[in-house]
Enzyme design. Structure first.
Site, PDB file in Angstrom:
ATOM      1  CD  GLU A 266      10.652  -9.866  29.346  1.00 61.21           C
ATOM      2  OE1 GLU A 266      11.529 -10.276  30.135  1.00 61.21           O
ATOM      3  OE2 GLU A 266       9.926 -10.622  28.681  1.00 61.21           O
TER       4      GLU A 266
ATOM      5  CD  GLU B 121      10.323 -10.057  34.078  1.00 61.31           C
ATOM      6  OE1 GLU B 121      10.609 -11.191  33.639  1.00 61.31           O
ATOM      7  OE2 GLU B 121       9.411  -9.353  33.614  1.00 61.31           O
TER       8      GLU B 121
END
Length: 646
Positions: free
Chosen positions: A198, A311
């Protein structure tokens, strides 16, 4: 995933973890869910699961069962249900390098395992070998940290804390190479490698940080980020000259196109060598399916890369399995539109798979579900000493039995039957509000319920509204028709005088439009997180990893003189030096205030500044925060109303 707000919330909640529910005889297998097939799926489409908690869960006594109640290896259960890829995160050295500060208190945990899976190299090898033994492919997720990283934090490993420049780049390269060598020697080489996790704002802060919290902050910027990222990629390419091992770069906020363009335009400009764009897309955090679809369609074409959702997740219940507060709550299912049931969970995952499969040019390559096996087992928490805030988003129940929703990865490939096609449920009349004398535009889309526990947006065409209907207060009925469905829809429209002068009082437009931010502007944002909002999905959020002073205000001119009230709802961790609702510059020279005292996550209270005298047709209202390091909170549903106004 982004967990800063979650970590802060859980620190503010003083609850002890209870033990996981003991294993007991299972009842009959629950009813299967309906799953609409996804057309034209690639044969190699990645049906993935991140199961990084598995090693720790099993060490602490957790067990897994198939849908019939038979105990099995979780990797075998996943494969039986259509999963063909496993994702595992890796931390450099997951032990506490120093004592831990929680809730303002220092807790002696130096040298102890951090928890959250304790995903060191040894644990990663054990799980990777098990995945390979089942014939599953393996995605390795380098965090380059000793603990969680996400868009709000990218901590260096303790061993690299003093490294900078070329020394830090060399450490990234050598560590990546060493891990891949160890996996290769264990016959568990990854099929794809994710360099960083991320990376919205870079990696290994401050050396690879791409944004400044304050002007004087020293960061590596874009060049520092690219240099570190490139060293990790270089090690992957050197470990596999055939280039069969794909390299992914992963960002969060999967529905935010400008973020992806900013980062991947930079990587393109710098000639960074990667294969896959990875995204996190949690609909209750990151935006709508329409925005997500637009983003993946755009970036796959713009950069000629495959896209993979690294995700996603959703709840199958709003119940709690271990006495520790869950991240997903009842309000989130209302905001996203899928029921928190096994059927709703399956429907959402199916719709994410479908969105990725629709990416033009077959560049939509796969979807990974985040931690479907994170069942409530005492000790297997987000951090050592905490419970499990994710248990209601697993795809196994609290006792470890596979839910019917787990089969979604297999069912989307099957032919299906007429019963698997969701049908539209009756559409209740809408209630809409508009204001006297103002333009009125009814919604172009409305959310309607389907038989698979999902609400989806559909287009609607409305009859025209005449100017006469808006001239004065009253009510009228508006008739429309759902596009693509032979179904009429009605709306009861109330035309009322505008009382609240604050437009978008609950921040649902996703911006801070009309607000002036002064002081430490980085501390204030419009946050999309239904769990942090009083109503809707958005709220005004404040947090910063250092002391801050900030004001968020709106200024009005040409308003009637008179007495006004300012109201707002607030919740947060508390501990600020001060936080106040304020009104000033209203003509009488006074500064009106009301002190806000936050007492915890979701502990909402409404605060009112009353008796505001406007004598010059103008006034500035808002909130002023004098915060200490790590203070956080949310404000929502502001009102600025003239007393006695109709």
């Amino acid at each position: 995933m982004n967990q800063t707000s979650f970590r802060l919330r859980t620190l503010a909640v003083a609850l002890l973890c209870a033990a996981a529910l003991p294993n007991a005889a299972f009842a009959a297998a629950p009813a299967a869910v309906t799953v609409q097939p996804v057309p034209e799926l690639r044969a190699d489409f990645m049906m993935g699961a991140d199961v990084s908690m598995t090693d720790e869960i099993e060490k602490l006594g957790g067990k897994f069962y198939d849908a019939q109640g038979q105990q099995k290896d979780i990797f075998a259960i996943l494969k039986e249900n259509g999963v063909n890829w496993i994702r595992l995160r890796i931390w450099n050295n997951p032990v506490n390098a120093a004592d831990v500060v929680e809730g303002g208190k220092t807790i002696s945990r130096k040298g102890e395992p951090v928890g959250g899976g304790n995903n060191d190299l040894a644990a990663t090898i054990r799980m990777a070998q098990r995945a390979k033994a089942q014939g599953l492919k393996f995605l390795l997720d380098f965090h380059y940290s000793d603990f969680w990283v996400d868009p709000d934090k990218q901590f260096k490993p303790a061993a690299w804390e003093k490294l900078k420049g070329k020394e830090l780049e060399a450490a990234v390269h050598q560590y990546t190479a060493d891990v891949l060598k160890a996996l290769r020697e264990a016959n568990a080489s990854p099929d794809m490698v994710q360099i960083g996790n991320e990376l919205n704002g870079g990696m290994l802060w401050p050396d690879g940080k791409t944004w400044k919290a304050k002007p004087e902050e020293q960061i590596g910027g874009d060049d520092g980020f690219v240099a570190l990222l490139s060293q990790g990629i270089k090690a992957v390419r050197e470990s596999d000259p055939s280039r069969k091992t794909k390299v992914a770069v992963h960002l969060a906020n999967g529905a935010t196109n400008d973020l992806y363009r900013r980062v991947f335009d930079l990587l393109t400009k710098k000639g960074v060598d990667y294969d896959v764009i990875g995204l996190s897309f949690y609909p209750y955090w990151h935006g709508t399916f329409d925005d997500f679809q637009s983003n993946v369609d755009d970036i796959s074409s713009r950069y000629a890369k495959e896209v993979v959702v690294m995700e996603t997740a959703y709840a199958y219940t709003t119940e709690d399995g271990d006495g520790f507060p869950n991240l997903f709550n009842r309000d989130m299912q209302k905001s996203v539109g899928y029921k928190a049931t096994s059927q709703g969970q399956a429907s959402l995952v199916r719709d994410v798979i479908n969105a990725v499969a629709q990416v033009p040019g077959q560049r939509g390559a796969g979807v990974f579900y985040w931690e479907p096996g994170w069942i409530p087992v005492k000790g297997a928490g987000w951090r050592t000493g905490e419970g499990n805030a994710w248990d209601n988003q697993a795809m196994f129940d609290f006792k470890g039995r596979a839910l019917p929703s787990l089969a979604v990865f297999k069912r989307v490939r099957e032919a299906g039957t007429a019963a698997d096609v969701p049908t539209l449920l009756p559409v209740a009349p809408l209630k809409l509000t508009t204001y006297v004398g103002e333009n009125f535009a009814p919604p172009e889309k409305i959310r309607v319920a389907f038989s698979d526990d999902a609400q989806r947006e559909v287009w609607v065409s409305w009859n025209d509204v005449s100017a006469e209907q808006l001239k004065q207060a009253g009510n009228f009925k508006l008739v429309g028709h759902l596009s693509n469905f032979d179904v009429p829809v009605e709306a009861a429209v109330a035309v009322v005088p505008r009382r609240n002068l604050i437009e978008d009082p609950s921040f649902e437009n996703g911006k801070l439009e009309g607000w002036t931010i002064t002081g430490t502007a980085a501390a204030i944002s419009n946050e999309r997180n239904p769990g942090n909002a009083k109503t809707g999905q958005q709220s005004m959020h404040y947090w910063l990893g250092e002391p801050f002073k900030v004001e968020a205000t709106r200024s009005y001119a040409g308003i009637p003189n008179g007495t006004y009230s300012l109201k707002a709802w607030a919740a947060g961790g508390g501990g600020e030096k001060s936080i106040e609702l304020i009104a000033r510059d209203c003509g009488d020279g006074k500064r009106y205030t009301k002190t806000i005292t936050n007492t915890g996550w979701q502990k909402w209270a409404q605060y009112t500044v009353s008796g505001i005298k406007v004598t010059n047709g103008a006034c500035t209202v808002g909130v002023a925060i004098d915060g200490q390091t790590g203070n956080w909170g949310n404000l929502d549903d502001f009102e600025f109303i003239r007393d006695g106004a109709n």
